[in-house]
Design a protein around this motif. Structure first.
Motif, PDB file in Angstrom:
ATOM      1  N   TYR A 212       1.270  -1.367   0.012  1.00 33.08           N
ATOM      2  CA  TYR A 212       0.286  -0.038  -0.565  1.00 33.08           C
ATOM      3  C   TYR A 212       0.739   1.497   0.051  1.00 33.08           C
ATOM      4  CZ  TYR A 212       0.483  -0.504   5.229  1.00 33.08           C
ATOM      5  OH  TYR A 212       1.500  -0.234   6.651  1.00 33.08           O
ATOM      6  N   LEU A 213       0.639   2.558  -0.786  1.00 34.57           N
ATOM      7  CA  LEU A 213       0.837   3.644  -0.834  1.00 34.57           C
ATOM      8  C   LEU A 213       0.091   4.621  -0.269  1.00 34.57           C
ATOM      9  CD1 LEU A 213       1.582   2.104  -3.535  1.00 34.57           C
ATOM     10  CD2 LEU A 213       3.558   3.203  -3.614  1.00 34.57           C
ATOM     11  N   VAL A 214       0.769   5.316   1.060  1.00 36.45           N
ATOM     12  CA  VAL A 214      -0.440   6.136   1.308  1.00 36.45           C
ATOM     13  C   VAL A 214       0.183   7.683   1.531  1.00 36.45           C
ATOM     14  CG1 VAL A 214      -2.193   6.853   3.688  1.00 36.45           C
ATOM     15  CG2 VAL A 214      -1.095   4.080   2.849  1.00 36.45           C
ATOM     16  N   PRO A 215      -0.094   8.819   0.301  1.00 39.70           N
ATOM     17  CA  PRO A 215      -0.317  10.089   0.669  1.00 39.70           C
ATOM     18  C   PRO A 215      -0.483  10.339   1.873  1.00 39.70           C
ATOM     19  CG  PRO A 215      -1.653   9.443  -0.718  1.00 39.70           C
ATOM     20  CD  PRO A 215      -1.387   8.795  -0.129  1.00 39.70           C
ATOM     21  N   ARG A 216       0.322  11.266   2.371  1.00 39.58           N
ATOM     22  CA  ARG A 216      -0.120  12.729   3.626  1.00 39.58           C
ATOM     23  C   ARG A 216       0.113  14.206   3.120  1.00 39.58           C
ATOM     24  NH1 ARG A 216      -1.510   8.861   6.443  1.00 39.58           N
ATOM     25  NH2 ARG A 216      -0.117   7.750   8.239  1.00 39.58           N
ATOM     26  N   ALA A 217      -1.224  14.819   3.460  1.00 40.72           N
ATOM     27  CA  ALA A 217      -1.297  16.428   2.876  1.00 40.72           C
ATOM     28  C   ALA A 217       0.006  16.842   3.010  1.00 40.72           C
ATOM     29  CB  ALA A 217      -2.373  16.620   3.569  1.00 40.72           C
ATOM     30  N   HIS A 218       0.765  16.596   4.249  1.00 41.17           N
ATOM     31  CA  HIS A 218       2.404  17.392   4.116  1.00 41.17           C
ATOM     32  C   HIS A 218       3.371  16.826   3.487  1.00 41.17           C
ATOM     33  CE1 HIS A 218       3.680  14.632   6.935  1.00 41.17           C
ATOM     34  NE2 HIS A 218       2.687  14.414   7.068  1.00 41.17           N
ATOM     35  N   GLY A 219       3.260  15.752   2.517  1.00 39.37           N
ATOM     36  CA  GLY A 219       4.179  15.699   1.157  1.00 39.37           C
ATOM     37  C   GLY A 219       5.091  14.711   2.046  1.00 39.37           C
ATOM     38  N   GLU A 220       4.403  13.435   2.751  1.00 41.15           N
ATOM     39  CA  GLU A 220       5.635  12.296   3.468  1.00 41.15           C
ATOM     40  C   GLU A 220       4.453  10.985   2.392  1.00 41.15           C
ATOM     41  OE1 GLU A 220       6.075  10.777   7.548  1.00 41.15           O
ATOM     42  OE2 GLU A 220       3.960  10.519   6.749  1.00 41.15           O
ATOM     43  N   LEU A 221       4.688  10.067   1.861  1.00 38.98           N
ATOM     44  CA  LEU A 221       4.524   9.098   1.965  1.00 38.98           C
ATOM     45  C   LEU A 221       4.389   7.597   1.894  1.00 38.98           C
ATOM     46  CD1 LEU A 221       2.726   7.502  -1.424  1.00 38.98           C
ATOM     47  CD2 LEU A 221       5.209   7.165  -2.098  1.00 38.98           C
ATOM     48  N   VAL A 222       3.665   7.094   2.672  1.00 37.30           N
ATOM     49  CA  VAL A 222       3.865   5.650   3.505  1.00 37.30           C
ATOM     50  C   VAL A 222       3.752   4.558   2.122  1.00 37.30           C
ATOM     51  CG1 VAL A 222       3.412   4.317   5.195  1.00 37.30           C
ATOM     52  CG2 VAL A 222       3.212   7.270   5.227  1.00 37.30           C
ATOM     53  N   ILE A 223       4.503   3.858   2.702  1.00 41.30           N
ATOM     54  CA  ILE A 223       4.750   2.147   1.527  1.00 41.30           C
ATOM     55  C   ILE A 223       4.832   1.052   3.035  1.00 41.30           C
ATOM     56  CG2 ILE A 223       5.812   0.837   0.336  1.00 41.30           C
ATOM     57  CD1 ILE A 223       6.661   3.747  -1.494  1.00 41.30           C
TER      58      ILE A 223
END
Length: 402
Positions: A267-278
Motif C-alpha cells: 500500500y501507498l498512503v500519501p499525506r497532505a504534508h508531503g509524506e508517502l507511507v509504503i
C-alpha cells in the motif's frame, strides 16, 4: 513494560481507573473515561512508541475485508462511521489536527492473476452489500495518473479513508492530559491481591490503586509483569516493516493506493504534508524489530511496479511495528478472567481504525457496567467458552457428514 520492578511498596497514588498502555487505544479510553467523570491514571514508559506511530493510518474496513471475518467487518464499519465525529470532537478539544483524509481508496491489480483476485474481491463486496466500484486500468489511471501503464484493473472504494496516526496520537495525548488524565512515563506491573486486580505498581515503586485496570499494552499485553498465565488469551507480535518517503509538490499520489503485485500486497498512503507511507511486510519473529534489506527491497520493488516514480523520492524513514494479534485476529474487548482487569488489545491490523469504537465500548463498560452489544462477540473469554463447548460436544466420526 516487562522491566524489573522494585519489590518494596511505595506510596499509593489513589485513583478509580488505571490504564496500562499509551498508544492510540489506551489514550482514547483514558480521554473518554475522564470525560465521563472517572479519575484516570495511565502508565507507559514511552507513549506512542509502538504500533500506533508505526502504522500507515488506513481506515479501510471495505478493502481490508477478509473472508470469514464478517463479525469483525461489522465492528470495523461501525468505527469507520464514528471517525468523522470523533476527529471533530478531538480537534475541537485540543486545537490540534488529526490528519483525517476522506479522499477514498483505490485498490489496483498489477497483472492478470491479480486482476482475477480483485474481481473476486469486488464480488465479495457485492454479496455483503459493501460500496465499491470496479474500474478498468484506464479508469484507475484517470484517478491516479502516476500509476504504471501495466496496471490491469482497479476497485474504487470511496468510503475507505485514512488518518495521520502520528498527528492523531499527539492530539489524543493532549486531550487526555487536558481532561485530567495523569500520565506516568514508566513501566508498570499489575497489582493482584487475592486473585483480584487492585491497580498498578509503577517502576518507581508507587502504587496506582484502582477499581479497574484497562490493559491496552498492544503486543506486550501478554508480557505485563504480574499477569497470571490464564488471565488473558495470548497476544502475539506480528512484525510489519514500513517506509516513509518525502514527496515534492505536486504530489505523486492524491489518495491511498492498495495494490496486489504478483500475489503480494503493498500500500501507498500519501499525506497532505508531503509524506508517502509504503508498507507493510508481515512476518512472525517474536519481538524482533530489525528492518531487513529484503523487506525494504520487496516494498520498494512492488511499489515501483505500481507507481514507478517512487524510486525517485527521498527515503526518510525505515522502521518496524509489532501488530498485536489475538488467536483469531480479532480484538480482545471487555472483562478478563481475572476480576478487575479489562482488555482493550489484540487489534492486529485494525488498531487505528478501531480506536473510536474501542474507546466507546470500554468507556460504556466502565460507566454502565455492561459491554455494549456490538462488542460482546469480542470478549476475551470467548476462547475459553469455545473450548468448553468443544469439550462437551460428542465427537464426530472421521468421514461423517457435518
Amino acid at each position: 513494560m516487562a522491566s524489573t520492578l522494585p519489590s518494596s511498596p511505595g506510596p499509593a497514588l489513589g485513583g478509580e481507573l488505571a490504564v496500562l498502555g499509551g498508544g492510540l487505544i489506551g489514550l482514547a479510553i483514558a480521554w473518554r473515561a475522564a470525560q465521563a467523570g472517572l479519575s484516570v491514571s495511565l502508565a507507559d514508559p514511552a507513549p506512542g512508541s509502538g504500533a500506533s506511530t508505526a502504522a500507515a493510518g488506513m481506515l479501510a474496513p471495505v478493502t481490508e475485508a477478509q473472508y470469514g471475518e464478517e463479525r469483525l467487518l461489522e465492528l470495523n464499519l461501525r468505527s469507520a462511521r464514528r471517525y468523522p465525529e470523533f476527529v471533530r470532537e478531538l480537534e475541537a478539544a485540543t486545537g490540534l489536527p488529526a490528519g483525517f483524509d476522506q479522499r477514498g481508496t483505490l485498490a489496483v491489480a498489477f497483472d492478470r492473476d491479480d486482476r482475477a483476485v480483485l474481481a473476486e474481491t469486488a464480488d465479495y463486496h457485492r454479496k455483503l452489500g459493501l460500496d465499491s466500484a470496479p474500474l478498468s486500468g484506464r479508469e484507475a489511471r484517470a484517478l491516479e495518473p502516476m500509476l504504471a501503464p501495466g496496471v490491469q484493473a482497479g476497485l474504487w472504494v470511496e468510503g475507505d479513508h485514512q488518518v495521520d496516526n502520528r498527528l492523531l496520537h499527539a492530539a489524543l495525548l493532549k486531550a487526555a492530559t487536558d481532561a485530567g488524565v495523569r500520565i506516568h512515563r514508566t513501566g508498570a506491573a499489575l497489582l493482584v491481591e487475592r486473585d483480584v486486580v487492585r491497580g498498578l505498581r509503577l517502576e518507581t515503586g508507587e502504587a496506582l490503586m484502582a477499581d479497574q485496570v484497562v490493559l491496552a499494552a498492544g503486543c506486550r499485553s501478554s508480557e505485563v509483569p504480574g499477569l497470571p498465565p490464564d488471565a488473558l488469551p495470548r497476544v502475539r507480535p506480528v512484525r510489519g516493516q514500513i517506509l516513509r518517503l518525502a514527496m515534492p509538490t505536486p504530489h505523486l499520489l492524491s489518495r491511498t493506493v492498495r495494490a496486489m503485485v504478483r500475489g503480494s500486497y503493498v500500500y501507498l498512503v500519501p499525506r497532505a504534508h508531503g509524506e508517502l507511507v509504503i508498507g507493510a511486510t508481515v512476518d512472525e519473529l517474536g519481538f524482533d524489530t530489525f528492518v531487513t534489506a529484503g523487506g525494504v527491497y520487496e516494498l520498494l520493488r512492488d511499489a515501483h511496479d505500481v507507481v514507478p516514480g517512487v524510486t525517485e523520492l527521498p527515503l526518510v524513514e525505515m522502521r518496524t511495528g509489532l501488530r498485536p494479534c489475538s488467536p483469531d485476529n480479532a480484538p480482545l474487548l471487555g472483562p478478563c478472567a481475572l476480576p478487575g482487569l479489562i482488555a482493550a488489545t489484540g487489534h492486529y491490523r485494525n488498531g487505528v481504525l478501531l480506536t473510536p469504537v474501542t474507546a466507546d465500548a470500554i468507556t460504556a463498560l466502565l460507566v454502565d457496567g455492561v459491554l455494549p452489544q456490538y462488542a460482546q462477540a469480542f470478549s476475551p473469554t470467548r476462547f475459553a467458552a469455545a473450548s468448553t463447548a468443544a469439550a462437551g460436544s460428542p465427537s464426530t466420526p472421521s468421514g461423517a457428514v457435518r
